[in-house]
Motif scaffolding. Structure first.
Motif, PDB file in Angstrom:
ATOM      1  N   PRO A 186       5.067  -2.891   5.284  1.00 35.49           N
ATOM      2  CA  PRO A 186       5.333  -3.063   3.847  1.00 35.49           C
ATOM      3  C   PRO A 186       4.634  -2.028   2.967  1.00 35.49           C
ATOM      4  CG  PRO A 186       3.683  -4.638   4.553  1.00 35.49           C
ATOM      5  CD  PRO A 186       4.120  -3.909   5.789  1.00 35.49           C
ATOM      6  N   ALA A 187       5.102  -0.805   3.005  1.00 30.76           N
ATOM      7  CA  ALA A 187       4.544   0.262   2.175  1.00 30.76           C
ATOM      8  C   ALA A 187       5.361   0.425   0.902  1.00 30.76           C
ATOM      9  CB  ALA A 187       4.517   1.570   2.942  1.00 30.76           C
ATOM     10  N   SER A 188       4.677   0.642  -0.200  1.00 32.24           N
ATOM     11  CA  SER A 188       5.395   0.929  -1.452  1.00 32.24           C
ATOM     12  C   SER A 188       5.904   2.363  -1.454  1.00 32.24           C
ATOM     13  CB  SER A 188       4.486   0.690  -2.655  1.00 32.24           C
ATOM     14  OG  SER A 188       3.365   1.559  -2.619  1.00 32.24           O
ATOM     15  N   PRO A 242       0.809  -1.217   0.000  1.00 39.27           N
ATOM     16  CA  PRO A 242       0.000   0.000   0.000  1.00 39.27           C
ATOM     17  C   PRO A 242       0.846   1.273   0.000  1.00 39.27           C
ATOM     18  CG  PRO A 242       0.062  -0.937   2.198  1.00 39.27           C
ATOM     19  CD  PRO A 242       0.759  -1.918   1.295  1.00 39.27           C
ATOM     20  N   VAL A 243       0.264   2.323  -0.554  1.00 41.53           N
ATOM     21  CA  VAL A 243       0.811   3.673  -0.404  1.00 41.53           C
ATOM     22  C   VAL A 243       0.243   4.234   0.891  1.00 41.53           C
ATOM     23  CG1 VAL A 243       0.928   5.999  -1.371  1.00 41.53           C
ATOM     24  CG2 VAL A 243       0.985   3.998  -2.893  1.00 41.53           C
ATOM     25  N   GLY A 294      -4.662   8.077  -4.915  1.00 41.05           N
ATOM     26  CA  GLY A 294      -3.613   7.080  -5.046  1.00 41.05           C
ATOM     27  C   GLY A 294      -3.069   6.569  -3.731  1.00 41.05           C
ATOM     28  N   VAL A 295      -3.594   7.080  -2.612  1.00 38.25           N
ATOM     29  CA  VAL A 295      -3.165   6.629  -1.279  1.00 38.25           C
ATOM     30  C   VAL A 295      -4.112   5.534  -0.797  1.00 38.25           C
ATOM     31  CG1 VAL A 295      -2.839   7.318   1.138  1.00 38.25           C
ATOM     32  CG2 VAL A 295      -2.131   8.862  -0.710  1.00 38.25           C
ATOM     33  N   ASP A 296      -3.555   4.457  -0.262  1.00 36.31           N
ATOM     34  CA  ASP A 296      -4.366   3.332   0.203  1.00 36.31           C
ATOM     35  C   ASP A 296      -4.703   3.428   1.687  1.00 36.31           C
ATOM     36  OD1 ASP A 296      -4.232   1.733  -2.324  1.00 36.31           O
ATOM     37  OD2 ASP A 296      -2.092   1.790  -1.854  1.00 36.31           O
TER      38      ASP A 296
END
Length: 339
Positions: A29-31, A4-5, A65-67
């Protein structure tokens, strides 16, 4: 699985910075991680991993675009921007009081009610810091012996008010040591070498909002409206770490030893309890730590089935940033993020 972002809203504040540190330390685990704050903070740098993030101004368009967004920017800001984030398809974990008692918004402490994240509709509320540490310790006891009533008195660090309060305590101590009358700006009275039996403003029945938060939030998190809670919240001249004296009355008989054994196995709890060796939790040992520390576990013989507990935790860490990141981890584990 895609990563996720993640956005941290209020990234320049004490809790926002701790959120960034917690994301890094727990290897979330963020992109991509985006730092957001007000226009006056835009362009400043905040540390993250081996480098820095440039803070962006938070606008309604910031969440495209942010999760996942971790909010720690105050209730008014959350009320304004969280709906925009949700409309962009983002899940919000909000640290303010803005959404906590909304019946459509889960109020979550992962060690206590993790399954409540399942029914979120875009926003999940992070509870009050003093409530979080108390319910982490109370939930395993409630499961075993059923709590009837809780009487809690808190001793809360100035960091719960924010950076200006930290600076005020530091400044007042220095002023007093130098024979200067201390400046009082943040609190209604001097905090250095003093205790203030008022956190937030007074409301119904002369309870403060902080006390009302603890009463109402406990019932919602524990999922049991029958638990009676009364609270007195006090600000003390400590920088980090809230302490609580908690008196609990149960439906069933319980000994201090039995409670100690259950708490020793409880998630997120560390029992530190040996009075003969002067072992008991203190704010200085909890600062920077993830756990909720419990000690001074003893019988209360003035009521049937009564116990006394002393509970200490880092209010910025577990009381805010860590709990929010743990919620994010739950969402990821349960597949509740649209990644």
């Amino acid at each position: 699985m895609s990563k996720p972002v993640v956005a941290v809203a209020g990234a320049t504040g004490a809790v926002g910075r701790e959120m960034l540190k917690t994301l890094e330390q727990r290897d979330f685990p963020a992109s991509e991680v985006i730092a957001l704050a007000s226009s006056r903070s835009a362009g400043t740098k905040v540390p993250f991993k081996d480098g820095e993030l440039t803070v962006r101004e938070m606008t309604p368009e910031s969440f495209k675009g942010v999760d996942l967004a971790l909010f720690s920017a105050g209730g008014a800001t959350s009320k304004t921007f969280a709906p925009h984030a949700v409309a962009s398809g983002c899940v919000v974990v909000d640290n303010s009081s803005a959404w906590r008692m909304d019946p459509k918004v889960p109020l979550v402490v992962p060690e206590v009610n993790p399954d409540d994240v399942d029914w979120h509709t875009g926003i999940i509320a992070n509870p009050n810091c003093s409530t979080i540490q108390m319910v982490v310790a109370l939930k395993p006891l409630h499961d075993a012996w059923t709590i009837k009533r809780v009487v809690v008195s808190t001793y809360q660090a100035v960091s719960g008010t924010g950076q200006k309060a930290i600076e005020e305590l530091d400044r007042q101590v220095r002023q007093m040591f130098n024979g200067i009358d201390p400046e009082v700006k943040v609190y209604p009275h001097r905090i250095a070498f003093n205790c203030l039996p008022q956190i937030d403003v007074f409301s119904l029945g002369d309870y403060t909002f902080e006390e009302i938060k603890m009463i109402k939030e406990t019932a919602k998190i524990m999922g049991d409206e029958s638990i009676k809670v009364t609270a007195t919240t006090v600000r003390v001249p400590v920088f980090y770490g809230h302490s609580e004296s908690v008196n609990v009355e149960f439906e069933k008989p319980v000994t201090a030893g039995e409670a100690r054994a259950v708490l020793s196995q409880a998630p997120g709890v560390q029992v530190y309890d040996n009075p003969g060796e002067k072992m008991y939790p203190m704010p200085i040992m909890a600062a920077g730590e993830d756990e909720v520390f419990v000690g001074r576990i003893r019988q209360d013989d003035t009521v049937d089935n009564g116990l006394n507990l002393w509970i200490v935790a880092d209010n910025i860490r577990k009381g805010a940033a860590l709990n929010a990141v743990q919620i994010a981890e739950l969402l990821l584990k349960k597949g509740k993020l649209k990644v």
